[in-house]
Design a protein around this motif. Structure first.
Motif, PDB file in Angstrom:
ATOM      1  N   LEU A 120       0.795  -1.221   0.000  1.00  0.00           N
ATOM      2  CA  LEU A 120       0.000   0.000   0.000  1.00  0.00           C
ATOM      3  C   LEU A 120       0.832   1.279   0.000  1.00  0.00           C
ATOM      4  O   LEU A 120       0.579   2.182  -0.796  1.00  0.00           O
ATOM      5  N   PHE A 121       1.805   1.377   0.868  1.00  0.00           N
ATOM      6  CA  PHE A 121       2.460   2.665   1.080  1.00  0.00           C
ATOM      7  C   PHE A 121       3.177   3.212  -0.151  1.00  0.00           C
ATOM      8  O   PHE A 121       3.097   4.412  -0.409  1.00  0.00           O
ATOM      9  N   PRO A 122       3.842   2.409  -0.965  1.00  0.00           N
ATOM     10  CA  PRO A 122       4.400   3.006  -2.200  1.00  0.00           C
ATOM     11  C   PRO A 122       3.310   3.504  -3.154  1.00  0.00           C
ATOM     12  O   PRO A 122       3.522   4.458  -3.898  1.00  0.00           O
ATOM     13  N   ALA A 123       2.132   2.885  -3.095  1.00  0.00           N
ATOM     14  CA  ALA A 123       1.056   3.286  -4.001  1.00  0.00           C
ATOM     15  C   ALA A 123       0.449   4.634  -3.611  1.00  0.00           C
ATOM     16  O   ALA A 123      -0.109   5.331  -4.454  1.00  0.00           O
ATOM     17  N   LEU A 124       0.562   5.010  -2.343  1.00  0.00           N
ATOM     18  CA  LEU A 124      -0.033   6.266  -1.889  1.00  0.00           C
ATOM     19  C   LEU A 124       0.907   7.457  -2.016  1.00  0.00           C
ATOM     20  O   LEU A 124       0.585   8.553  -1.568  1.00  0.00           O
ATOM     21  N   LEU A 125       2.041   7.263  -2.626  1.00  0.00           N
ATOM     22  CA  LEU A 125       3.032   8.327  -2.758  1.00  0.00           C
ATOM     23  C   LEU A 125       2.487   9.528  -3.536  1.00  0.00           C
ATOM     24  O   LEU A 125       2.754  10.679  -3.186  1.00  0.00           O
ATOM     25  N   GLY A 126       1.694   9.294  -4.554  1.00  0.00           N
ATOM     26  CA  GLY A 126       1.129  10.390  -5.346  1.00  0.00           C
ATOM     27  C   GLY A 126       0.233  11.302  -4.524  1.00  0.00           C
ATOM     28  O   GLY A 126       0.258  12.527  -4.685  1.00  0.00           O
ATOM     29  N   PHE A 127      -0.557  10.713  -3.620  1.00  0.00           N
ATOM     30  CA  PHE A 127      -1.417  11.527  -2.762  1.00  0.00           C
ATOM     31  C   PHE A 127      -0.595  12.315  -1.747  1.00  0.00           C
ATOM     32  O   PHE A 127      -0.942  13.439  -1.397  1.00  0.00           O
ATOM     33  N   ALA A 128       0.492  11.729  -1.274  1.00  0.00           N
ATOM     34  CA  ALA A 128       1.371  12.444  -0.348  1.00  0.00           C
ATOM     35  C   ALA A 128       2.020  13.641  -1.046  1.00  0.00           C
ATOM     36  O   ALA A 128       2.156  14.717  -0.454  1.00  0.00           O
ATOM     37  N   VAL A 129       2.397  13.460  -2.297  1.00  0.00           N
ATOM     38  CA  VAL A 129       2.980  14.566  -3.063  1.00  0.00           C
ATOM     39  C   VAL A 129       1.932  15.661  -3.276  1.00  0.00           C
ATOM     40  O   VAL A 129       2.229  16.856  -3.125  1.00  0.00           O
ATOM     41  N   ALA A 130       0.696  15.281  -3.586  1.00  0.00           N
ATOM     42  CA  ALA A 130      -0.367  16.270  -3.779  1.00  0.00           C
ATOM     43  C   ALA A 130      -0.624  17.058  -2.488  1.00  0.00           C
ATOM     44  O   ALA A 130      -0.811  18.274  -2.522  1.00  0.00           O
ATOM     45  N   ALA A 131      -0.610  16.378  -1.365  1.00  0.00           N
ATOM     46  CA  ALA A 131      -0.815  17.063  -0.082  1.00  0.00           C
ATOM     47  C   ALA A 131       0.362  17.988   0.227  1.00  0.00           C
ATOM     48  O   ALA A 131       0.166  19.103   0.716  1.00  0.00           O
ATOM     49  N   ALA A 132       1.575  17.550  -0.073  1.00  0.00           N
ATOM     50  CA  ALA A 132       2.752  18.396   0.166  1.00  0.00           C
ATOM     51  C   ALA A 132       2.738  19.632  -0.727  1.00  0.00           C
ATOM     52  O   ALA A 132       3.134  20.722  -0.295  1.00  0.00           O
ATOM     53  N   VAL A 133       2.269  19.478  -1.945  1.00  0.00           N
ATOM     54  CA  VAL A 133       2.164  20.630  -2.850  1.00  0.00           C
ATOM     55  C   VAL A 133       1.181  21.647  -2.288  1.00  0.00           C
ATOM     56  O   VAL A 133       1.403  22.857  -2.376  1.00  0.00           O
ATOM     57  N   MET A 134       0.112  21.180  -1.673  1.00  0.00           N
ATOM     58  CA  MET A 134      -0.855  22.106  -1.076  1.00  0.00           C
ATOM     59  C   MET A 134      -0.237  22.874   0.091  1.00  0.00           C
ATOM     60  O   MET A 134      -0.504  24.068   0.264  1.00  0.00           O
ATOM     61  N   LEU A 135       0.595  22.215   0.878  1.00  0.00           N
ATOM     62  CA  LEU A 135       1.269  22.917   1.975  1.00  0.00           C
ATOM     63  C   LEU A 135       2.251  23.961   1.435  1.00  0.00           C
ATOM     64  O   LEU A 135       2.346  25.069   1.967  1.00  0.00           O
ATOM     65  N   CYS A 136       2.943  23.606   0.370  1.00  0.00           N
ATOM     66  CA  CYS A 136       3.859  24.568  -0.264  1.00  0.00           C
ATOM     67  C   CYS A 136       3.086  25.734  -0.884  1.00  0.00           C
ATOM     68  O   CYS A 136       3.560  26.867  -0.882  1.00  0.00           O
ATOM     69  N   LEU A 137       1.900  25.439  -1.405  1.00  0.00           N
ATOM     70  CA  LEU A 137       1.077  26.495  -1.992  1.00  0.00           C
ATOM     71  C   LEU A 137       0.646  27.511  -0.935  1.00  0.00           C
ATOM     72  O   LEU A 137       0.622  28.712  -1.201  1.00  0.00           O
ATOM     73  N   ALA A 138       0.339  27.037   0.266  1.00  0.00           N
ATOM     74  CA  ALA A 138      -0.028  27.962   1.350  1.00  0.00           C
ATOM     75  C   ALA A 138       1.150  28.879   1.685  1.00  0.00           C
ATOM     76  O   ALA A 138       0.963  30.090   1.874  1.00  0.00           O
ATOM     77  N   ALA A 139       2.352  28.326   1.741  1.00  0.00           N
ATOM     78  CA  ALA A 139       3.534  29.148   2.007  1.00  0.00           C
ATOM     79  C   ALA A 139       3.775  30.133   0.860  1.00  0.00           C
ATOM     80  O   ALA A 139       4.153  31.286   1.088  1.00  0.00           O
ATOM     81  N   PHE A 140       3.550  29.696  -0.370  1.00  0.00           N
ATOM     82  CA  PHE A 140       3.709  30.583  -1.525  1.00  0.00           C
ATOM     83  C   PHE A 140       2.712  31.740  -1.469  1.00  0.00           C
ATOM     84  O   PHE A 140       3.064  32.890  -1.752  1.00  0.00           O
ATOM     85  N   TYR A 141       1.469  31.428  -1.119  1.00  0.00           N
ATOM     86  CA  TYR A 141       0.459  32.489  -1.017  1.00  0.00           C
ATOM     87  C   TYR A 141       0.853  33.512   0.033  1.00  0.00           C
ATOM     88  O   TYR A 141       0.733  34.719  -0.191  1.00  0.00           O
ATOM     89  N   TYR A 142       1.287  33.051   1.171  1.00  0.00           N
ATOM     90  CA  TYR A 142       1.681  33.988   2.227  1.00  0.00           C
ATOM     91  C   TYR A 142       2.876  34.830   1.778  1.00  0.00           C
ATOM     92  O   TYR A 142       2.912  36.037   2.002  1.00  0.00           O
ATOM     93  N   GLY A 143       3.850  34.198   1.138  1.00  0.00           N
ATOM     94  CA  GLY A 143       5.011  34.924   0.647  1.00  0.00           C
ATOM     95  C   GLY A 143       4.682  35.898  -0.454  1.00  0.00           C
ATOM     96  O   GLY A 143       5.355  36.920  -0.629  1.00  0.00           O
ATOM     97  N   SER A 144       3.632  35.607  -1.232  1.00  0.00           N
ATOM     98  CA  SER A 144       3.280  36.496  -2.338  1.00  0.00           C
ATOM     99  C   SER A 144       2.755  37.840  -1.840  1.00  0.00           C
ATOM    100  O   SER A 144       2.785  38.823  -2.581  1.00  0.00           O
ATOM    101  N   PHE A 145       2.286  37.912  -0.617  1.00  0.00           N
ATOM    102  CA  PHE A 145       1.835  39.186  -0.068  1.00  0.00           C
ATOM    103  C   PHE A 145       3.011  40.089   0.309  1.00  0.00           C
ATOM    104  O   PHE A 145       2.823  41.271   0.555  1.00  0.00           O
ATOM    105  N   SER A 146       4.215  39.541   0.393  1.00  0.00           N
ATOM    106  CA  SER A 146       5.390  40.343   0.751  1.00  0.00           C
ATOM    107  C   SER A 146       6.158  40.845  -0.463  1.00  0.00           C
ATOM    108  O   SER A 146       7.130  41.573  -0.321  1.00  0.00           O
ATOM    109  N   ARG A 147       5.759  40.440  -1.656  1.00  0.00           N
ATOM    110  CA  ARG A 147       6.456  40.870  -2.869  1.00  0.00           C
ATOM    111  C   ARG A 147       5.888  42.177  -3.400  1.00  0.00           C
ATOM    112  O   ARG A 147       4.746  42.509  -3.150  1.00  0.00           O
ATOM    113  N   GLY A 148       6.682  42.865  -4.152  1.00  0.00           N
ATOM    114  CA  GLY A 148       6.206  44.075  -4.834  1.00  0.00           C
ATOM    115  C   GLY A 148       5.849  45.190  -3.870  1.00  0.00           C
ATOM    116  O   GLY A 148       6.706  45.773  -3.223  1.00  0.00           O
TER     117      GLY A 148
END
Length: 159
Positions: free
Chosen positions: A73-101
């Motif tokens: 099971l666990f190797p098969a769920l790697l894609g979902f873990a990557v999708a969840a990690a991308v969402m966490l990175c997206l939250a950090a990107f959104y917060y950082g985007s308010f400090s630009r410009g």
């Protein structure tokens, strides 16, 4: 609906583009998960059987033991873990985007609604994170049902 989604992302980002991209990523994770589990499962499942040289039929080996479910099971769920990690990175990107410009972060902190910044930075990424986790849980249940129903009972490992 459009206005509600627009309130969940920074003003300069299209929420529909984010949703489409996440849906494509979640679809790719689902296809990867399905193929990875099924290929691994049926590869191990085929090793449970051997050809009887007298009749030519496939029979269950006497010492046949199925690989534990977690190892499949666990190797098969790697894609979902990557999708969840991308969402966490997206939250950090959104917060950082308010400090630009123009540094609109300072403006966001002065708004009467003190949760405006958190809502714009965390709402959509958190929903995507939960969706990826729910999809992983559903796939896990479906895979476990397949594992228990298709595997011969005498070959199942003891837990």
């Amino acid at each position: 609906m459009r206005r509600k989604l627009q309130e969940c992302v920074p003003p300069w980002i299209s929420p529909f583009h984010v949703c489409k991209s996440f849906a494509a990523g979640l679809g790719a994770a689902a296809v990867y998960s399905l193929l990875r589990f099924l290929l691994a499962y049926f590869q191990v499942y085929s090793q449970l059987w051997e050809r009887d040289w007298r009749t030519g039929n496939m029979v269950l080996r006497e010492d046949a033991q199925m690989t534990p479910f977690g190892e499949l099971l666990f190797p098969a769920l790697l894609g979902f873990a990557v999708a969840a990690a991308v969402m966490l990175c997206l939250a950090a990107f959104y917060y950082g985007s308010f400090s630009r410009g123009s540094h609109s972060l300072y403006l966001m902190r002065r708004l009467p609604d003190r949760w405006e910044l958190a809502r714009r930075c965390l709402c959509l990424p958190f929903a995507g994170f939960l969706l990826a986790a729910a999809a992983a849980a559903l796939f896990s249940l479906a895979f476990f049902a397949l594992y228990r129903l298709v595997t011969p009972p005498q070959c199942l490992p003891f837990y």
